[in-house]
Every structure is written in structure tokens, then in C-alpha cells.
Design an enzyme around this catalytic site. Structure first.
Site, mmCIF file in Angstrom:
data_model
loop_
_atom_site.group_PDB
_atom_site.id
_atom_site.type_symbol
_atom_site.label_atom_id
_atom_site.label_comp_id
_atom_site.label_asym_id
_atom_site.label_seq_id
_atom_site.Cartn_x
_atom_site.Cartn_y
_atom_site.Cartn_z
ATOM 1 N N CYS A 177 0.839 -1.191 0.000
ATOM 2 C CA CYS A 177 0.000 0.000 0.000
ATOM 3 C C CYS A 177 0.877 1.244 0.000
ATOM 4 C CB CYS A 177 -0.841 -0.066 1.266
ATOM 5 S SG CYS A 177 -1.512 1.502 1.723
ATOM 6 N N THR A 179 -0.749 4.472 0.171
ATOM 7 C CA THR A 179 -1.670 5.563 0.488
ATOM 8 C C THR A 179 -1.015 6.664 1.326
ATOM 9 O OG1 THR A 179 -3.634 4.201 0.313
ATOM 10 C CG2 THR A 179 -3.802 6.075 1.783
HETATM 11 P P1 5GP Z 1 -0.807 -6.789 4.258
HETATM 12 O O1 5GP Z 1 -1.282 -7.976 5.026
HETATM 13 O O2 5GP Z 1 -0.262 -7.151 2.926
HETATM 14 O O3 5GP Z 1 0.123 -5.906 5.043
HETATM 15 O O4 5GP Z 1 -2.110 -5.887 4.005
HETATM 16 C C1 5GP Z 1 -3.215 -6.355 3.280
HETATM 17 C C2 5GP Z 1 -4.229 -5.230 3.159
HETATM 18 O O5 5GP Z 1 -3.706 -4.139 2.410
HETATM 19 C C3 5GP Z 1 -5.492 -5.577 2.377
HETATM 20 O O6 5GP Z 1 -6.364 -6.384 3.102
HETATM 21 C C4 5GP Z 1 -6.044 -4.201 2.055
HETATM 22 O O7 5GP Z 1 -6.779 -3.645 3.124
HETATM 23 C C5 5GP Z 1 -4.789 -3.372 1.876
HETATM 24 N N1 5GP Z 1 -4.519 -3.111 0.455
HETATM 25 C C6 5GP Z 1 -4.516 -3.993 -0.567
HETATM 26 N N2 5GP Z 1 -4.188 -3.384 -1.726
HETATM 27 C C7 5GP Z 1 -3.993 -2.089 -1.440
HETATM 28 C C8 5GP Z 1 -3.647 -0.957 -2.225
HETATM 29 O O8 5GP Z 1 -3.396 -1.015 -3.421
HETATM 30 N N3 5GP Z 1 -3.595 0.219 -1.564
HETATM 31 C C9 5GP Z 1 -3.862 0.326 -0.230
HETATM 32 N N4 5GP Z 1 -3.836 1.542 0.326
HETATM 33 N N5 5GP Z 1 -4.141 -0.729 0.548
HETATM 34 C C10 5GP Z 1 -4.221 -1.917 -0.057
#
Ligand code: 5GP
Length: 346
Positions: A177, A179
Site C-alpha cells: 500500500c 496511500t
Molecule cells: P498486508 O497484510 O499485505 O500488510 O495488508 C493487506 C491489506 O492491504 C489488504 O487487506 C487491504 O486492506 C490493503 N490493500 C490492498 N491493496 C492495497 C492498495 O493497493 N492500496 C492500499 N492503500 N491498501 C491496499
């Protein structure tokens, strides 16, 4: 302007050990019950197109966790995939807030879906509220509604008042992400969880969990479930093909693609390109193959069971009541990671 508040995340804290009266970590329970449904493990596979298709959903629900299918396919494909599931009652489906959202929900609910996840990047919004109300009006308490994402008490309270059973928490902590870099917005995840847990709803810690220890901290901070994307990426059960890359020494590395749903690549694949008025808020990466997802699930669950005994807690509710966080320094963080000199062999 709101005054500055200090926000903390997993690596800023450690859990302080507490007296343990439990004989074995096999004696603890990790069940979680939400809206009348019980899950044996507090784990959810993320609704991302490179994480949860039917194979991951089947594996995660076989272990007693929850899976949420991604929605980046036609409604027909989504229904067909849902119908092939081994445990449809433990698998959620996702919708957004666009025109297609309610028809997708309707088709999947007709096919037997009971867990509906209304999932947008900024969940503290009028359209999410409207969608939740429409779902509730039409299907009442028959369905369980998960909604998000939010990272503040106000956001969680808003979704709870709209009728959500479960609030998904996390603005910007995800492993793919961007953001926070692109917009400057977000709340460090531990603080976000501590704020959102103040509402009387189940909450999901979504994003930023990179180790079993982070999972324990998320649960201790108030989460009922942890949602995993990056930790599951690259396992055999994720959608997509493995790729082989040749290294300079002649050896080969097996990799799989993992990407943010708001990455340029995903938007090009699913939204017919990226509009000029937008910027990508996610990235795409190639991750190392990890083998069966079972290994990751067992590693995380082993950490959670052990974590419960370090706290002297028989279950997650007790962990939340008893947990004490200590804010640490970078030196404390460093001390807590393996740091023996020499080459790591295993
Ligand atoms: P991880 O477990 O990989 O740290 O986080 C997974 C979460 O990242 C997902 O469930 C979703 O909420 C968030 N996420 C997935 N794709 C994106 C993206 O392209 N941008 C953002 N801001 N968050 C994402």
C-alpha cells in the site's frame, strides 16, 4: 485543525510478560464468535486478487479461519467460484459501492453467501453507509456485514451506526500500500486498533501484519481477527502462476506476483486503465514462493498460542483485558530481532 496525537504501530511496542497459570500452550483457545458464527482461528485471508480465490478460501476455512473472496471478476465468475467452495458459510464475498455492488451482493446471497464485506479504501463515507443500510434493509440479520476500512473511532462508530457487524480497520499499513506516501493520510495501525475497538463491534486488523508477533499485538490491542495479505502472498494456494527467475550464479528463484488492489497494474487489469485524475495507491511486487499456506498459518497460530501464555491468558478476550504494551526505543526493537553475528543457516 485537530491537535497532533501520537500514533503507534506494532514495531513501536512490546507486550510485557504477565504471570502465567496455564500449563501448556495447547490449553489456550483461539475461538472467536461474531454475529452467531464461530471461527476456530482469528484469521482472515485478504480479499485481494493475488491472495484469495477458491483454493486459498478452502485452505483457510479448512483451518477454521475466514476467507474473503476478492471481487475482481464478473458477477457470474464470482458466483461460480462461490459455488465451488468447501465451506461457503465461512467465506465472505466483497462488494464496493458502485452500481454493480448490490447486484453482485444479490447474486451471491442467492447462491448462499452470508458474509458480505463492503470494502472501500476510505470507509468513513456516505456511500458506504448507504450500501450497508440497503443490505440490511433487504436481507436483515440473515447476513453478516463487514465494512471498512476506517482507522478512527469516529469512522468505526459511523459504520457501526449504519449497521455493520464487523469493522475492518487499517488505512495505509498494508505491505503493498502506498496511500500514506501518496496522500499523507493514515493512522499507525496499533493506535487505529485501540481507537476503533472502543465501538461495541468486532474489529478486523487489516494490514501491516508481517510476523506472528504483530498478530499477537493486533489481537491484544483489541482486534477480534487479523487479516493477512502479504504474509500469505507467494504460497501455493494463492491465485496466479509461479515464475522462475535465473540468478547470476545460475541458480533459480521461484516467485509469484503480489499487488495492491489500487496499484497501477491492478487498475490497468480491472478498470481498463488508470484515469489521469488518479494516482496509484499501491505497488506490485514479485514475492518468493513460500510453499503450502499451512506453514504460514501454523507459524502464526503457534505465535498466538505462545503469546497467550506469555500474558497468562486462556483466550483472546483475556489477552485483551490483561495485555500491557510498553513503548520501546529503536535499540529495544533491535535487541528484539535475532542479531547473533555469523551466517544464518536456518
Ligand atoms: P498486508 O497484510 O499485505 O500488510 O495488508 C493487506 C491489506 O492491504 C489488504 O487487506 C487491504 O486492506 C490493503 N490493500 C490492498 N491493496 C492495497 C492498495 O493497493 N492500496 C492500499 N492503500 N491498501 C491496499
Amino acid at each position: 485543525m485537530m491537535s497532533n496525537i501520537r500514533g503507534l504501530t506494532f514495531d513501536d511496542v512490546m507486550l510485557v510478560p504477565g504471570y502465567n497459570g496455564i500449563r501448556s500452550r495447547q490449553d489456550v483457545t483461539t475461538n472467536v464468535t461474531v454475529a452467531g458464527r464461530t471461527f476456530e482461528i482469528p484469521m482472515i485471508s485478504a480479499n485481494m486478487d493475488t491472495v484469495t480465490g477458491e483454493t486459498m478460501a478452502n485452505a483457510m476455512t479448512d483451518f477454521g479461519g475466514m476467507a474473503i473472496l476478492h471481487r475482481f471478476m464478473s458477477i457470474e465468475e464470482n458466483v461460480a467460484m462461490f459455488k465451488r467452495l468447501k465451506h461457503p458459510k465461512k467465506t465472505g464475498i466483497s462488494i464496493g459501492i458502485g452500481e454493480e455492488a448490490l447486484p453482485r451482493a444479490e447474486a451471491l446471497i442467492s447462491a448462499g453467501a452470508e458474509i458480505i464485506c463492503v470494502d472501500v479504501a476510505h470507509g468513513h463515507s456516505k456511500e458506504v453507509n448507504r450500501t450497508i443500510r440497503q443490505l440490511r434493509e433487504k436481507w436483515g440479520q440473515h447476513i453478516m456485514i463487514i465494512a471498512g476500512n476506517v482507522a478512527t473511532y469516529a469512522g468505526a462508530d459511523y459504520l457501526s451506526a449504519a449497521g455493520a457487524d464487523v469493522i475492518k480497520v487499517g488505512i495505509g499499513p498494508g505491505s503493498v500500500c502506498s496511500t500514506r506516501i501518496k496522500t499523507g493520510f493514515g493512522v499507525p495501525q496499533l493506535t487505529a486498533l485501540q481507537e476503533c475497538r472502543k465501538v461495541d463491534r468486532c474489529i478486523i486488523a487489516d494490514g501491516g501484519i508481517k510476523s506472528p508477533g504483530d498478530a499477537v499485538k493486533a489481537l491484544a490491542a483489541g482486534a477480534d481477527f487479523i487479516m493477512l495479505g502479504g504474509m500469505l502472498a507467494g504460497t501455493d494456494e494463492t491465485p496466479g502462476e509461479f515464475m522462475t527467475r535465473k540468478n547470476s550464479d545460475g541458480s533459480e528463484t521461484k516467485l509469484k506476483r503480489f499487488r495492491g488492489m489500487a496499484s497501477r497494474e491492478a487498475q490497468e487489469d480491472f478498470m481498463g486503465g488508470m484515469a489521469e485524475w488518479k494516482t496509484a495507491e499501491g505497488v506490485a511486487v514479485e514475492v518468493l514462493a513460500k510453499g503450502p499456506v499451512k506453514n504460514v498459518i501454523l507459524d502464526v497460530m503457534g505465535g498466538i498460542r505462545s503469546g497467550l501464555t506469555y500474558c497468562g491468558a486462556l483466550n483472546i478476550k483475556q489477552l485483551q483485558r490483561k495485555a500491557q504494551f510498553m513503548e520501546i526505543t529503536p535499540a529495544g526493537f533491535h535487541e528484539g530481532t535475532p542479531h547473533a553475528s555469523g551466517r544464518l543457516t536456518k
